[in-house]
Write an enzyme that holds these catalytic residues in place. Structure first.
Site, PDB file in Angstrom:
ATOM      1  N   GLY A  11       0.253  -0.922   0.063  1.00  9.98           N
ATOM      2  CA  GLY A  11       0.065   0.240   0.286  1.00  9.98           C
ATOM      3  C   GLY A  11       1.651   1.133  -0.066  1.00  9.98           C
ATOM      4  O   GLY A  11       1.794   1.094   0.810  1.00  9.98           O
ATOM      5  N   ARG A  21      13.655   9.865  -2.049  1.00 13.57           N
ATOM      6  CA  ARG A  21      14.657  11.245  -2.602  1.00 13.57           C
ATOM      7  C   ARG A  21      15.916  11.122  -1.950  1.00 13.57           C
ATOM      8  O   ARG A  21      17.348  10.757  -2.235  1.00 13.57           O
ATOM      9  CB  ARG A  21      13.946  12.282  -2.138  1.00 13.57           C
ATOM     10  CG  ARG A  21      14.579  13.558  -2.206  1.00 13.57           C
ATOM     11  CD  ARG A  21      13.637  15.273  -1.886  1.00 13.57           C
ATOM     12  NE  ARG A  21      14.378  15.365  -1.974  1.00 13.57           N
ATOM     13  CZ  ARG A  21      14.838  16.186  -0.844  1.00 13.57           C
ATOM     14  NH1 ARG A  21      15.137  15.969   0.158  1.00 13.57           N
ATOM     15  NH2 ARG A  21      15.603  17.667  -0.850  1.00 13.57           N
ATOM     16  N   VAL A  23      16.629   8.437  -0.613  1.00  9.84           N
ATOM     17  CA  VAL A  23      18.344   6.672  -0.886  1.00  9.84           C
ATOM     18  C   VAL A  23      18.972   7.753  -2.004  1.00  9.84           C
ATOM     19  O   VAL A  23      20.131   6.879  -1.943  1.00  9.84           O
ATOM     20  CB  VAL A  23      17.313   5.965  -1.098  1.00  9.84           C
ATOM     21  CG1 VAL A  23      17.751   4.945  -1.725  1.00  9.84           C
ATOM     22  CG2 VAL A  23      16.878   4.900   0.068  1.00  9.84           C
ATOM     23  N   ARG A  72       1.208  -5.077  -5.897  1.00 12.51           N
ATOM     24  CA  ARG A  72       0.847  -6.490  -5.108  1.00 12.51           C
ATOM     25  C   ARG A  72       1.068  -7.591  -6.223  1.00 12.51           C
ATOM     26  O   ARG A  72       0.804  -7.282  -7.608  1.00 12.51           O
ATOM     27  CB  ARG A  72      -0.310  -6.690  -4.289  1.00 12.51           C
ATOM     28  CG  ARG A  72      -0.588  -5.269  -3.553  1.00 12.51           C
ATOM     29  CD  ARG A  72      -1.415  -5.351  -2.319  1.00 12.51           C
ATOM     30  NE  ARG A  72      -1.867  -4.213  -1.513  1.00 12.51           N
ATOM     31  CZ  ARG A  72      -1.945  -4.255  -0.505  1.00 12.51           C
ATOM     32  NH1 ARG A  72      -0.901  -4.355   0.202  1.00 12.51           N
ATOM     33  NH2 ARG A  72      -2.365  -3.067  -0.771  1.00 12.51           N
ATOM     34  N   ASP A 103       5.251  -4.967   6.218  1.00 16.06           N
ATOM     35  CA  ASP A 103       5.421  -6.274   6.070  1.00 16.06           C
ATOM     36  C   ASP A 103       5.197  -7.495   5.348  1.00 16.06           C
ATOM     37  O   ASP A 103       6.649  -8.064   5.349  1.00 16.06           O
ATOM     38  CB  ASP A 103       5.038  -7.469   7.784  1.00 16.06           C
ATOM     39  CG  ASP A 103       3.468  -6.955   7.312  1.00 16.06           C
ATOM     40  OD1 ASP A 103       2.839  -6.218   6.255  1.00 16.06           O
ATOM     41  OD2 ASP A 103       2.512  -7.410   8.352  1.00 16.06           O
ATOM     42  N   THR A 125       3.679   2.951   5.601  1.00 12.89           N
ATOM     43  CA  THR A 125       2.370   1.715   5.845  1.00 12.89           C
ATOM     44  C   THR A 125       1.908   2.967   6.199  1.00 12.89           C
ATOM     45  O   THR A 125       2.047   3.388   7.781  1.00 12.89           O
ATOM     46  CB  THR A 125       2.457   0.525   5.967  1.00 12.89           C
ATOM     47  OG1 THR A 125       1.332   0.184   6.635  1.00 12.89           O
ATOM     48  CG2 THR A 125       3.854   0.353   7.379  1.00 12.89           C
ATOM     49  N   ASP A 127      -0.595   2.831   8.417  1.00  9.11           N
ATOM     50  CA  ASP A 127      -1.404   2.156   9.723  1.00  9.11           C
ATOM     51  C   ASP A 127      -0.770   1.523  11.012  1.00  9.11           C
ATOM     52  O   ASP A 127      -0.991   1.835  11.903  1.00  9.11           O
ATOM     53  CB  ASP A 127      -1.559  -0.004   9.564  1.00  9.11           C
ATOM     54  CG  ASP A 127      -3.178   0.582   8.410  1.00  9.11           C
ATOM     55  OD1 ASP A 127      -3.676   1.490   7.837  1.00  9.11           O
ATOM     56  OD2 ASP A 127      -2.984  -0.490   7.779  1.00  9.11           O
ATOM     57  N   ASP A 129       1.172  -0.860  11.629  1.00  9.91           N
ATOM     58  CA  ASP A 129       1.185  -2.236  12.381  1.00  9.91           C
ATOM     59  C   ASP A 129       2.466  -2.723  12.485  1.00  9.91           C
ATOM     60  O   ASP A 129       2.647  -3.810  12.150  1.00  9.91           O
ATOM     61  CB  ASP A 129       0.157  -2.953  11.188  1.00  9.91           C
ATOM     62  CG  ASP A 129       0.819  -3.078   9.807  1.00  9.91           C
ATOM     63  OD1 ASP A 129       1.364  -2.072   9.328  1.00  9.91           O
ATOM     64  OD2 ASP A 129      -0.100  -3.135   9.287  1.00  9.91           O
ATOM     65  N   ARG A 162     -26.130  15.450  16.650  1.00  3.59           N
ATOM     66  CA  ARG A 162     -26.109  14.133  16.112  1.00  3.59           C
ATOM     67  C   ARG A 162     -24.618  13.597  16.815  1.00  3.59           C
ATOM     68  O   ARG A 162     -23.543  14.404  16.849  1.00  3.59           O
ATOM     69  CB  ARG A 162     -25.726  14.535  14.866  1.00  3.59           C
ATOM     70  CG  ARG A 162     -27.012  14.522  13.678  1.00  3.59           C
ATOM     71  CD  ARG A 162     -26.376  14.196  11.881  1.00  3.59           C
ATOM     72  NE  ARG A 162     -27.726  14.658  11.573  1.00  3.59           N
ATOM     73  CZ  ARG A 162     -27.387  15.586  10.422  1.00  3.59           C
ATOM     74  NH1 ARG A 162     -25.458  15.513   9.913  1.00  3.59           N
ATOM     75  NH2 ARG A 162     -27.793  16.023   9.568  1.00  3.59           N
ATOM     76  N   MET A 169      -9.068   3.563   9.084  1.00  4.18           N
ATOM     77  CA  MET A 169      -8.521   2.121   8.355  1.00  4.18           C
ATOM     78  C   MET A 169      -7.548   1.913   9.542  1.00  4.18           C
ATOM     79  O   MET A 169      -7.314   2.473  10.645  1.00  4.18           O
ATOM     80  CB  MET A 169      -7.440   3.407   7.573  1.00  4.18           C
ATOM     81  CG  MET A 169      -7.912   3.358   5.793  1.00  4.18           C
ATOM     82  SD  MET A 169      -6.720   3.694   4.063  1.00  4.18           S
ATOM     83  CE  MET A 169      -7.627   3.008   3.051  1.00  4.18           C
ATOM     84  N   GLY A 170      -7.334   0.557   9.030  1.00  2.35           N
ATOM     85  CA  GLY A 170      -6.699   0.205  10.404  1.00  2.35           C
ATOM     86  C   GLY A 170      -7.362  -1.269  10.537  1.00  2.35           C
ATOM     87  O   GLY A 170      -8.072  -1.895  11.232  1.00  2.35           O
ATOM     88  N   ARG A 171      -6.582  -2.275  10.202  1.00  2.00           N
ATOM     89  CA  ARG A 171      -7.435  -3.608  10.471  1.00  2.00           C
ATOM     90  C   ARG A 171      -7.278  -4.337  11.784  1.00  2.00           C
ATOM     91  O   ARG A 171      -8.087  -4.962  11.537  1.00  2.00           O
ATOM     92  CB  ARG A 171      -7.199  -4.645   9.093  1.00  2.00           C
ATOM     93  CG  ARG A 171      -7.753  -4.497   7.588  1.00  2.00           C
ATOM     94  CD  ARG A 171      -7.726  -4.733   6.498  1.00  2.00           C
ATOM     95  NE  ARG A 171      -5.959  -4.335   6.391  1.00  2.00           N
ATOM     96  CZ  ARG A 171      -5.263  -4.482   5.200  1.00  2.00           C
ATOM     97  NH1 ARG A 171      -5.417  -5.263   4.825  1.00  2.00           N
ATOM     98  NH2 ARG A 171      -4.410  -3.477   4.810  1.00  2.00           N
TER      99      ARG A 171
HETATM  100  P1  ATP Z   1       0.449  -2.818   3.409  1.00  2.00           P
HETATM  101  O1  ATP Z   1       1.263  -2.930   5.058  1.00  2.00           O
HETATM  102  O2  ATP Z   1       0.827  -1.219   3.228  1.00  2.00           O
HETATM  103  O3  ATP Z   1      -0.592  -3.774   2.854  1.00  2.00           O
HETATM  104  P2  ATP Z   1       2.724  -4.555   2.902  1.00  2.00           P
HETATM  105  O4  ATP Z   1       4.066  -4.233   1.715  1.00  2.00           O
HETATM  106  O5  ATP Z   1       2.623  -5.539   3.592  1.00  2.00           O
HETATM  107  O6  ATP Z   1       1.966  -3.251   3.118  1.00  2.00           O
HETATM  108  P3  ATP Z   1       1.563  -7.289   1.118  1.00  2.00           P
HETATM  109  O7  ATP Z   1       0.224  -6.879   0.081  1.00  2.00           O
HETATM  110  O8  ATP Z   1       1.503  -7.690   2.127  1.00  2.00           O
HETATM  111  O9  ATP Z   1       2.318  -5.411   1.393  1.00  2.00           O
HETATM  112  O10 ATP Z   1       3.437  -7.368   0.233  1.00  2.00           O
HETATM  113  C1  ATP Z   1       3.981  -6.489  -0.527  1.00  2.00           C
HETATM  114  C2  ATP Z   1       4.010  -7.742  -1.825  1.00  2.00           C
HETATM  115  O11 ATP Z   1       5.486  -8.063  -0.699  1.00  2.00           O
HETATM  116  C3  ATP Z   1       2.994  -8.116  -1.766  1.00  2.00           C
HETATM  117  O12 ATP Z   1       2.263  -9.082  -3.209  1.00  2.00           O
HETATM  118  C4  ATP Z   1       4.079  -9.719  -2.578  1.00  2.00           C
HETATM  119  O13 ATP Z   1       4.656  -9.510  -3.853  1.00  2.00           O
HETATM  120  C5  ATP Z   1       5.028  -9.673  -1.357  1.00  2.00           C
HETATM  121  N1  ATP Z   1       5.694 -10.435  -0.481  1.00  2.00           N
HETATM  122  C6  ATP Z   1       4.468 -10.733   0.461  1.00  2.00           C
HETATM  123  N2  ATP Z   1       4.916 -11.558   1.033  1.00  2.00           N
HETATM  124  C7  ATP Z   1       5.822 -12.456   0.362  1.00  2.00           C
HETATM  125  C8  ATP Z   1       6.639 -13.460   1.566  1.00  2.00           C
HETATM  126  N3  ATP Z   1       5.641 -14.225   2.366  1.00  2.00           N
HETATM  127  N4  ATP Z   1       7.275 -13.791   0.785  1.00  2.00           N
HETATM  128  C9  ATP Z   1       7.679 -12.685  -1.009  1.00  2.00           C
HETATM  129  N5  ATP Z   1       7.501 -11.945  -1.044  1.00  2.00           N
HETATM  130  C10 ATP Z   1       5.970 -11.664  -0.242  1.00  2.00           C
END
Ligand code: ATP
Length: 318
Positions: A11, A21, A23, A72, A103, A125, A127, A129, A162, A169-171
């Site tokens: 996300g 920038r 990096v 993704r 993560d 991210t 969240d 989280d 009211r 957001m925040g699962r």
């Molecule tokens: P957000 O917290 O904003 O959702 P995120 O990085 O956790 O961000 P994900 O969709 O979980 O978002 O992961 C992003 C991409 O990382 C995935 O589409 C996938 O390509 C890769 N990825 C996730 N889990 C794994 C895994 N266990 N092994 C290898 N690649 C992974």
């Protein structure tokens, strides 16, 4: 270390551009070549690689989203997908990869490091989280966006006397709701970490009205239920008009706050330093205002500690 690459994944979050920038400019400052990979791991597998210069990241520190785009990819998770990705990195002679994401993105980086690619993760991210770090890039901006919405909803809900429910957001992590709720003076903050009783909430709303409250703001984290259903229930039980507003993707956009830009700049700078030091499989974070780094597995296995004190304060001040 001669050539490094950077990508954004998962996300998007405001401040990712400021991190890109940082990096790019740190790498160039240290005389490394720097490449940008577009569309996360999916783009990596497709060879969507672009050279980055100082000018490539000009005029982006203030912009939300990510100039490298994000995606993704389920295919990347397969052995074949990872092999293709490593092949591309080898073809471009990349010595180290910096991944900005959550993560899932870090798990991807860990997998690449097992296949011989030096990787460093930067937490981006909204969240907040990721338990190993106090803050992630984008959280402060998202919280301020929610706060702005709360302020506006307070005006209109006071005018109509009211109940106003703001769904944010925040699962699994209620930080956006907790921080914005406390800062916005919400009467109730409903988050996955604490749960809630519908009857008890309705009783509180009714009592508050009887005690002269002209509005009632409830901040609800999406992970614990929908705002619309809760509004209907409150209205049915208490007889007080209740409206729900779901903020949705508005929370992801916007110009990053000063705090997020500085965090992103510090993280980006440190990520390049770590590669320069020959480190791999590390993620960067911030603890008590100090920049830290730790092993990806260790970071992802850190148990989350909920800020009970902040919740207690929010409850006391409501
Ligand atoms: P957000 O917290 O904003 O959702 P995120 O990085 O956790 O961000 P994900 O969709 O979980 O978002 O992961 C992003 C991409 O990382 C995935 O589409 C996938 O390509 C890769 N990825 C996730 N889990 C794994 C895994 N266990 N092994 C290898 N690649 C992974």
């Amino acid at each position: 270390m001669k050539k490094i690459a950077v990508l954004t994944s998962g996300g998007d979050a405001p401040g990712m551009n400021a991190a890109i920038r940082a990096v790019v400019r740190t790498a160039l400052d240290k005389n490394f070549n720097i490449l940008g990979i577009e569309r996360g791991y999916r783009g990596l597998m497709n060879g969507e690689v672009v050279p980055m210069e100082r000018e490539s990241v000009a005029d982006i520190i203030q912009r939300g989203g990510t100039i490298l785009k994000t995606a993704r990819s389920e295919e990347f998770k397969t052995d074949k997908g990872k092999k293709i990705a490593v092949g591309i990195l080898e073809k471009f002679q990349v010595d180290g990869l910096i991944v900005i994401g959550g993560d899932g993105s870090f798990k991807g980086a860990q997998e690449l490091s097992k296949l011989g690619i030096a990787t460093i993760g930067i937490p981006g991210t909204i969240d907040n989280d990721l338990a190993y770090t106090d803050f992630t890039i984008g959280f402060d901006t998202a919280t301020n966006t929610v706060l702005d919405a709360i302020n506006k909803l307070r005006d209109t809900s006071t005018a109509h006397q009211r109940v106003s429910i703001v769904e944010v957001m925040g699962r699994n992590c209620g930080d956006i709701a907790l921080y914005a709720g406390l800062a916005g003076g919400a009467e109730n903050i409903i988050i996955p970490e604490k749960g809630y009783e519908e009857e008890e909430l309705c009783k509180n709303v009714l009592e508050a009205k009887l005690n002269g409250k002209v509005h009632n703001l409830i901040v609800l984290a999406e992970g614990i239920g929908g705002g619309e259903a809760l509004a209907k229930k409150i209205q049915y039980v208490t007889g007080i008009e209740a409206r729900a507003t779901k903020l949705g993707h508005i929370q992801r956009g916007g110009s990053p706050t000063c705090r997020d830009r500085i965090l992103a700049s510090r993280f980006g700078y440190r990520a390049v330093e770590l590669l320069e030091e020959g480190k791999t499989s590390r993620v960067i974070g911030i603890k008590e205002e100090k920049i830290i780094d730790l092993n990806i597995d260790e970071a992802l296995n850190t148990p989350r500690k909920f800020d009970e004190k902040l919740y207690e304060i929010a409850e006391a001040l409501a």
